[in-house]
Design a protein around this motif. Structure first.
Motif, PDB file in Angstrom:
ATOM      1  N   MET A   8       0.814  -1.222   0.000  1.00  0.00           N
ATOM      2  CA  MET A   8       0.000   0.000   0.000  1.00  0.00           C
ATOM      3  C   MET A   8       0.847   1.270   0.000  1.00  0.00           C
ATOM      4  N   ASP A  40      -4.845  -3.737  -0.997  1.00  0.00           N
ATOM      5  CA  ASP A  40      -4.135  -2.855  -1.924  1.00  0.00           C
ATOM      6  C   ASP A  40      -4.646  -3.054  -3.343  1.00  0.00           C
ATOM      7  N   SER A  44      -7.114   0.360  -4.035  1.00  0.00           N
ATOM      8  CA  SER A  44      -6.216   1.434  -4.447  1.00  0.00           C
ATOM      9  C   SER A  44      -6.819   2.259  -5.587  1.00  0.00           C
ATOM     10  N   CYS A  99      -8.262   6.276   0.591  1.00  0.00           N
ATOM     11  CA  CYS A  99      -7.041   5.792   1.234  1.00  0.00           C
ATOM     12  C   CYS A  99      -6.930   6.237   2.696  1.00  0.00           C
TER      13      CYS A  99
END
Length: 243
Positions: A8, A40, A44, A99
Motif C-alpha cells: 500500500m 491494496d 487502491s 485511502c
C-alpha cells in the motif's frame, strides 16, 4: 518474530513476542499479509482495475460493491458528516480516494486476524501508525520539524496510535470544505482503541486545522497530542505518556 513488507505504498512491520507456549513463524502470519495485499489490489485508486477505480468510473453501481468497500464508504461518510465536510474522499476535480480510511481499517483487520490466529503480544506498524496488543509497548511520536527527535513517548497496551503530519508528504491533507491543503497544524496524534478510529480521527482532525484538536479530543475513547503551526503543544489529560 519480525517481518517487514512494503504494501500500500509504505513499509508494514510486524513484531510478535510469543510466550513460552508457542512460537509464531513468518509462514503463520501469511493470512494477515495476504489480506493487506488484497486490500491494496481492491481499494487502491491508483490501480485501474481496482474495485474503487471501477466504482469511480461508473462501471459498478453503488449497490454492486463488496461488503468491505461498502463498510469503508459508510465510515467515510460518517467522518465527512462529523467534520462538516473537512474529511471528504470525493473532492471536486479528484477521483474517489478512500485511502485515508482504508489504511487504518485494513491494518486493524490484519491485527485482529493475527490475534485470532493465536498471537498474544504483537505490534503492527504501518508507516508509523501502530496497532498493538499484549503490551505495554513504547511508541515514539516524531518531532514534526526534527527527524532525529521525539515529542513524546507513549505507552500502549491494547489499542492504536496514528499520526497525521506534514513532514513526510508535505501539504497532502486537504480540507474538503475549501479544497485547499490543511496548514493549521504541524502534526496531530490520536490514541484510540482501534487503528480504524485512530487513523481516521487523526486525518479528519488534521483536515479541520486548529479546531480539529478539540474535535478529536471530544471523540469517545480518543486521546490527542498535537503541535500547531505556531509550535504550540496540546495534549489531553489522559494521554498515555510512558514513564
Amino acid at each position: 518474530m519480525r517481518r517487514v513488507e512494503h504494501i500500500m505504498g509504505f513499509p508494514i512491520s510486524l513484531l510478535i513476542e510469543d510466550d513460552e507456549d508457542g512460537v509464531t513463524t513468518a509462514e503463520a502470519t501469511e493470512p494477515a499479509f495476504d489480506w493487506l495485499r488484497e486490500v491494496d489490489a481492491r481499494f487502491s485508486p491508483f490501480r485501474a482495475d481496482s474495485e474503487v477505480s471501477r466504482l469511480d468510473r461508473g462501471e459498478l453501481a453503488p449497490h454492486e460493491v463488496s461488503a468491505d468497500l461498502a463498510e469503508v464508504l459508510d465510515l467515510c461518510e460518517e467522518y465527512r458528516v462529523a467534520t462538516g465536510g473537512a474529511f471528504d474522499v470525493r473532492l471536486p476535480g479528484r477521483g474517489l480516494d478512500p485511502c485515508a480510511m482504508v489504511k487504518g481499517w485494513a491494518v486493524q483487520r490484519a491485527a485482529e486476524l493475527l490475534t485470532d490466529l493465536g498471537a498474544k503480544r504483537l505490534c503492527l506498524n504501518a508507516g508509523g501508525d501502530v496497532a498493538a496488543t499484549g503490551g505495554p509497548w513504547r511508541v515514539g511520536v516524531r518531532h514534526p520539524e526534527r527527524a532525529d527527535r521525539l515529542c513524546v513517548v507513549l505507552s500502549l497496551t491494547d489499542g492504536a496510535v496514528a499520526t497525521s503530519a506534514r513532514y513526510e508528504r508535505g501539504d497532502h491533507i486537504l480540507d474538503g470544505r475549501t479544497g485547499r491543503p490543511a496548514t493549521g497544524l504541524l502534526s496531530l496524534t490520536v490514541v484510540a482503541p482501534s487503528l480504524t478510529e485512530a487513523d481516521a480521527t487523526a486525518t479528519a482532525a488534521f483536515a479541520m486545522g486548529a479546531e480539529g484538536v478539540e474535535w478529536a479530543a471530544a471523540r469517545p475513547g480518543c486521546e490527542v497530542f498535537a503541535v500547531d503551526a505556531r509550535q504550540r503543544v496540546f495534549r489531553t489529560p489522559g494521554l498515555p505518556v510512558a514513564a
